[in-house]
Design an enzyme around this catalytic site. Structure first.
Site, mmCIF file in Angstrom:
data_model
loop_
_atom_site.group_PDB
_atom_site.id
_atom_site.type_symbol
_atom_site.label_atom_id
_atom_site.label_comp_id
_atom_site.label_asym_id
_atom_site.label_seq_id
_atom_site.Cartn_x
_atom_site.Cartn_y
_atom_site.Cartn_z
ATOM 1 N N HIS A 351 0.797 -1.234 0.000
ATOM 2 C CA HIS A 351 0.000 0.000 0.000
ATOM 3 C C HIS A 351 0.822 1.273 0.000
ATOM 4 O O HIS A 351 0.268 2.349 0.229
ATOM 5 C CB HIS A 351 -0.908 0.067 1.226
ATOM 6 N N LYS A 539 -7.532 14.439 4.351
ATOM 7 C CA LYS A 539 -6.698 13.228 4.341
ATOM 8 C C LYS A 539 -5.678 13.384 5.451
ATOM 9 O O LYS A 539 -5.608 14.440 6.074
ATOM 10 C CB LYS A 539 -5.988 13.073 2.993
ATOM 11 N N ARG A 540 -4.885 12.338 5.710
ATOM 12 C CA ARG A 540 -3.834 12.506 6.711
ATOM 13 C C ARG A 540 -2.895 13.638 6.308
ATOM 14 O O ARG A 540 -2.705 13.917 5.120
ATOM 15 C CB ARG A 540 -3.055 11.197 6.871
ATOM 16 N N LYS A 545 1.591 14.559 0.574
ATOM 17 C CA LYS A 545 0.233 14.888 0.126
ATOM 18 C C LYS A 545 0.094 16.379 -0.181
ATOM 19 O O LYS A 545 -0.879 16.819 -0.771
ATOM 20 C CB LYS A 545 -0.784 14.453 1.172
ATOM 21 N N THR A 647 -8.171 7.020 -2.104
ATOM 22 C CA THR A 647 -9.551 6.549 -2.212
ATOM 23 C C THR A 647 -10.516 7.701 -1.944
ATOM 24 O O THR A 647 -11.659 7.665 -2.421
ATOM 25 C CB THR A 647 -9.825 5.397 -1.221
ATOM 26 N N LYS A 651 -14.222 8.882 -3.694
ATOM 27 C CA LYS A 651 -15.451 9.225 -2.949
ATOM 28 C C LYS A 651 -15.992 10.570 -3.411
ATOM 29 O O LYS A 651 -17.197 10.750 -3.576
ATOM 30 C CB LYS A 651 -15.158 9.258 -1.441
HETATM 31 C C1 26W Z 1 4.057 0.837 9.953
HETATM 32 C C2 26W Z 1 3.587 2.208 9.732
HETATM 33 C C3 26W Z 1 2.645 2.294 8.589
HETATM 34 C C4 26W Z 1 1.289 2.376 8.826
HETATM 35 C C5 26W Z 1 0.418 2.426 7.771
HETATM 36 C C6 26W Z 1 3.117 2.265 7.312
HETATM 37 C C7 26W Z 1 2.263 2.299 6.264
HETATM 38 C C8 26W Z 1 0.913 2.384 6.488
HETATM 39 C C9 26W Z 1 -0.058 2.359 5.350
HETATM 40 C C10 26W Z 1 0.460 1.472 4.265
HETATM 41 C C11 26W Z 1 -0.366 3.696 4.837
HETATM 42 C C12 26W Z 1 -1.633 3.719 4.015
HETATM 43 O O1 26W Z 1 -2.713 3.817 4.556
HETATM 44 N N1 26W Z 1 -1.504 3.684 2.688
HETATM 45 C C13 26W Z 1 -2.597 4.087 1.833
HETATM 46 O O2 26W Z 1 -3.317 2.945 1.417
HETATM 47 C C14 26W Z 1 -4.459 3.344 0.680
HETATM 48 C C15 26W Z 1 -5.264 2.091 0.384
HETATM 49 O O3 26W Z 1 -4.583 1.267 -0.492
HETATM 50 C C16 26W Z 1 -4.041 4.065 -0.589
HETATM 51 O O4 26W Z 1 -5.190 4.507 -1.247
HETATM 52 C C17 26W Z 1 -3.170 5.279 -0.232
HETATM 53 O O5 26W Z 1 -2.676 5.871 -1.403
HETATM 54 C C18 26W Z 1 -2.025 4.839 0.642
HETATM 55 O O6 26W Z 1 -1.304 5.970 1.109
#
Ligand code: 26W
Length: 800
Positions: A351, A539-540, A545, A647, A651
């Site tokens: 992701h 968004k975050r 971003k 995503t 929406k």
């Molecule tokens: C370990 C720390 C950590 C926590 C969460 C690393 C990475 C993440 C996630 C992978 C971050 C995340 O939410 N990624 C998002 O995933 C969405 C669903 O696929 C995508 O639409 C977003 O572009 C992506 O940033």
């Protein structure tokens, strides 16, 4: 369900009087809420056990979705919708003298996720059940979800999110299905009489994993799947403890509760914390025990025909060595056989392309906590490297960058690729970048493993539920079958010139904007003009971003207006909502900056209210549901090549917003369907970004010195924006890091494209037609479509 309004209303009334013996006390919001939950749960439980029974009898192949995060949002309304009871219930509530929204808002919004990855998991569960596929989620029942954000004096502060303070009506504790998790201690191998090895453990920490089940209701199909969330609890010890053991026992108890204590608030940033590793192992160990118990009657070799496990990013990837451990140590299979079975069971979704988000665990910490799992990863790694050495001599020099254990770290993404049969990205460009860059060598090793599954969103929640008026307009126009087959939204394309239709579309958007304006006023005291463009970035908060680029555009417009108060621009309301990771200093400064800019712009009468800046605190699913239907312009402006998919973009498109965005993530696929004239695309492309990184030929200083608009903005920041000294840091940070996300480089193109937006918005009919074209093509981004592709392409499932 065959209830009419009257029947449901009476049922609510009788339930309330059964629940509350004091007949004189008036019927109240919490009582109505409680009664509706109870009535619905009774209904659900019947269908739920029927679904489970059917799965038990017909034994279809099933998918299990392992995820550290499930960002469900409130469930009552979506349950009602999927039972086709939403309108009936709204009416019944009104007849009882209440506002439906008041009732639905009694429910806590469980924030068991950070952002996109967690919300995707929730949309996937909805679509899996709605398409009648046998599929279930496994996660952790964190007692504290993502922190609650409060803004104090423009700064983010974090409060604990104790979402379980009232009874959560949708979970059922299944204490009888608890399992034991074992951690740490020592382990050693001993030879058995037959010469085989057995692994023996000493002094292990034991924790109980208690499941709580949440029903996942399919859309009008009587399929109820399960989300099973594990709670960590101390093992009840019946034997009396020796006195000197007492403190030890207390300590153990405390550390058990901690495991499902809170969700880590990190998004796209990795921190190697021991507690997080414990959480990950806890999730996969409990879930695998549970699954294998369900499949205890079949032989291990047939498991891959009967189940598949999708791992949501690397966070649950310890499931791979854990299953291997069970097959080797408990089922006593040979390595080759056990490994073959394991590899056929797991599929991994990546992701993120942010290198700082890739998980690696320090060997020392890992070995101490999971000694046996460490041994197995060593062996997996050994065999993997040996195989390359022997069979892929041209890749020999690449071994250090492929090895699962390297530089005293365990690389979880590498483990996930090696230990699974499928590796997918979440948008076309993302999957391509994985193949050609980030995982290039792995792609050469295993070309067939790599595939793409573009993300999607539940159109039931993100259109039907959150935008009922638009839903009615669509159904009145093209019939209702699009709700089951969202691709049929393209039938709307016939109405792009229908002024009557477009007028209704406009009036719906305006009403949604007025509702949001009321919320904004109520929460922030800011009055916004509902005729202005609602320009939204939610968004975050993260540098990639580029909320900062958006702020620079606001400052640019403000400066222009100050210079020429008569300047003819379309009034705009800039709306932000974002949480920053608590230890992400720069992200927090951008939040402060937005508040500072708001405090200047919103109260400067010389600009005649043409610009307003709003920051809505505590962004979560419920807030998104209010903002998205009211959005005119959707900001998707990440540095190209950084946003895996996005995503929120989908929406907002589905609710008729036009997108201003870079060619990144799923924006590209959105552009391919709606055509470029129905979107506002700007900025560097991903290959240009890579090119600059490679050649090291970007000089942020030069770019800004040559653009007087940027000189002005940056100097304002440097000099402490209108007396706000804290803004200085942003100036220094941006230039000292040479603007790694190309905010300055993309600024000019962004501003020009925003001018196009400004002009387009004044051409009302054309804007509305574009809006309609976006809605009409948004069916492509329904998670039903995505799940259909996972089910046929990876999971090989048949509908139940
Ligand atoms: C370990 C720390 C950590 C926590 C969460 C690393 C990475 C993440 C996630 C992978 C971050 C995340 O939410 N990624 C998002 O995933 C969405 C669903 O696929 C995508 O639409 C977003 O572009 C992506 O940033």
């Amino acid at each position: 369900m065959e209830w009419d309004v009257k029947q449901l209303r009476e049922k609510i009334q009788t339930t309330i009087s059964e629940n509350h013996s004091d007949q004189n006390s008036p019927i109240s919001v919490p009582k109505v809420y409680e009664a509706i939950c109870q009535i619905l749960m009774e209904l659900i439980e019947k269908d739920w056990s029927r679904t489970n029974q059917k799965y038990d009898e017909t034994k279809p192949k099933q998918v299990f979705y392992f995820s550290m995060e499930f960002l469900l949002g409130r469930l009552l309304q979506s349950y009602l919708l999927n039972y086709q009871l939403l309108n009936t219930c709204n009416q019944a509530i009104k007849e009882l003298g209440f506002d439906p929204e008041e009732i639905y808002y009694c429910e806590q919004d469980p924030g068991l996720g950070n952002g996109g990855l967690g919300r995707l998991a929730a949309c996937f569960l909805d679509s899996t059940a709605s398409l009648s596929y046998p599929g279930h989620g496994y996660g952790i029942r964190f007692r504290y979800g993502l922190f609650e954000q409060r803004i104090i004096n423009g700064y983010q502060t974090e409060l604990p999110d104790y979402w379980l303070k009232d009874r959560y009506p949708w979970e059922i504790r299944r204490a009888d299905e608890a399992v034991t998790i074992q951690l740490a201690g020592h382990c050693y191998l001993k030879e058995r009489e037959d010469g085989s090895l057995i692994c023996l453990y000493e002094n292990q920490e034991k924790i109980m994993a208690v499941p709580y089940d949440i029903p996942i209701v399919g859309y009008d199909n009587q399929t109820i799947n399960t989300l099973r969330l594990w709670s960590a609890e101390p093992i009840a010890d019946i034997e009396e403890q020796e006195e000197d053991q007492y403190y030890h026992q207390l300590e153990q108890e405390h550390s058990s509760w901690q495991i499902s204590g809170f969700l880590y608030p990190d998004d796209s940033h990795y921190e190697g914390k021991q507690l997080r590793l414990k959480q990950q192992y806890f999730l996969v160990s409990a879930s695998l025990q549970d699954i294998l118990r369900k499949y205890s009657s079949i032989s291990s070799a047939t498991l891959p025909k009967k189940l598949v496990i999708q791992i949501n990013d690397t966070h649950p990837s310890l499931a791979i060595p854990e299953l291997l451990r069970i097959l080797l140590d408990e089922k006593r299979l040979e390595w080759e056989v056990a490994w073959e079975i394991t590899r056929k069971i797991f599929a991994y979704t990546n992701h993120t392309l942010m290198s700082e988000a890739l998980e690696t665990w320090p060997v020392d910490m890992f070995r101490e906590l999971l000694p046996r799992i460490y041994m197995l990863i060593e062996e997996i790694n050994e065999r993997f490297c040996q195989d390359i050495w022997l069979n892929q001599p041209h890749l020999r020099q690449k071994i250090p960058s492929l090895a699962i254990i390297a530089d005293h770290q365990i690389h979880m993404a590498r483990l996930a690729v090696v230990g699974s049969f499928s590796v997918n990205g979440v948008a076309k460009i993302h999957s391509e970048i994985l193949k050609t860059r980030e995982m290039k060598d792995f792609y050469h090793l295993y070309p067939k493993r790599f595939n793409n599954k573009t993300n999607g969103i539940s159109h039931r929640r993100w259109l039907v539920m959150v935008n009922p008026r638009l839903t009615h307009l669509i159904s009145d126009t093209i019939g209702t079958s699009w709700v089951r087959h969202p691709r049929e939204l393209t039938h709307l394309l016939r109405y792009t010139k229908d002024t009557f239709f477009l007028e209704q579309l406009h009036s719906i958007k305006q009403e949604n904007k007025r509702k949001l304006a009321a919320i904004i006023h109520q929460r922030t005291g800011i009055l916004v003009d509902d005729q202005s463009i609602f320009d939204v970035q939610i968004k975050r908060m993260h540098e990639y971003k580029r909320q900062l680029l958006n702020v620079f555009h606001i400052l640019y417009l403000y400066n222009e207006l100050k210079q020429n108060p008569k300047l003819d621009i379309t009034p705009r309301t800039f709306i932000f909502a974002a949480k920053a990771a608590p230890n992400y200093y720069f992200a927090k400064e951008v939040i402060k900056l937005i508040h500072t800019v708001a405090s200047i712009v919103n109260y400067d009468h010389t600009i005649h209210g043409k610009l307003k800046v709003v920051f809505l605190e505590n962004y979560n699913v419920s807030l998104a549901e209010k903002i998205i239907p009211a959005t005119d312009l959707s900001e998707q402006i990440s540095t190209a090549g950084k946003e895996a998919s996005g995503t929120g973009n989908m929406k907002m498109m589905m609710n008729g917003a036009l997108t201003i965005g870079t060619l990144d993530g799923a924006n590209i696929e959105m552009k391919n369907v709606v055509q470029k004239e129905n979107m506002f695309i700007f900025g560097l492309k991903a290959d240009e970004v890579y090119h600059i990184y490679q050649n090291n030929d970007y000089f942020a200083n030069e770019v800004y010195q040559n653009d007087e608009r940027l000189v002005r903005i940056l100097h304002q920041l440097r000099d402490g924006l209108f007396g706000h000294q804290e803004c200085k840091n942003i100036y220094y940070h941006l230039l000292s890091t040479n603007d790694p996300f190309f905010i300055l480089k993309d600024f000019s193109d962004y501003v020009e494209t925003q001018q196009l937006v400004d002009h387009s918005y004044t051409e009302k009919q054309r804007w509305l037609a574009k809006s309609l074209i976006n809605i009409a093509h948004s069916g492509k981004f329904s998670s039903d479509q995505t799940i259909q592709e996972y089910a046929t392409g990876i999971w090989k499932l048949r509908k139940g």
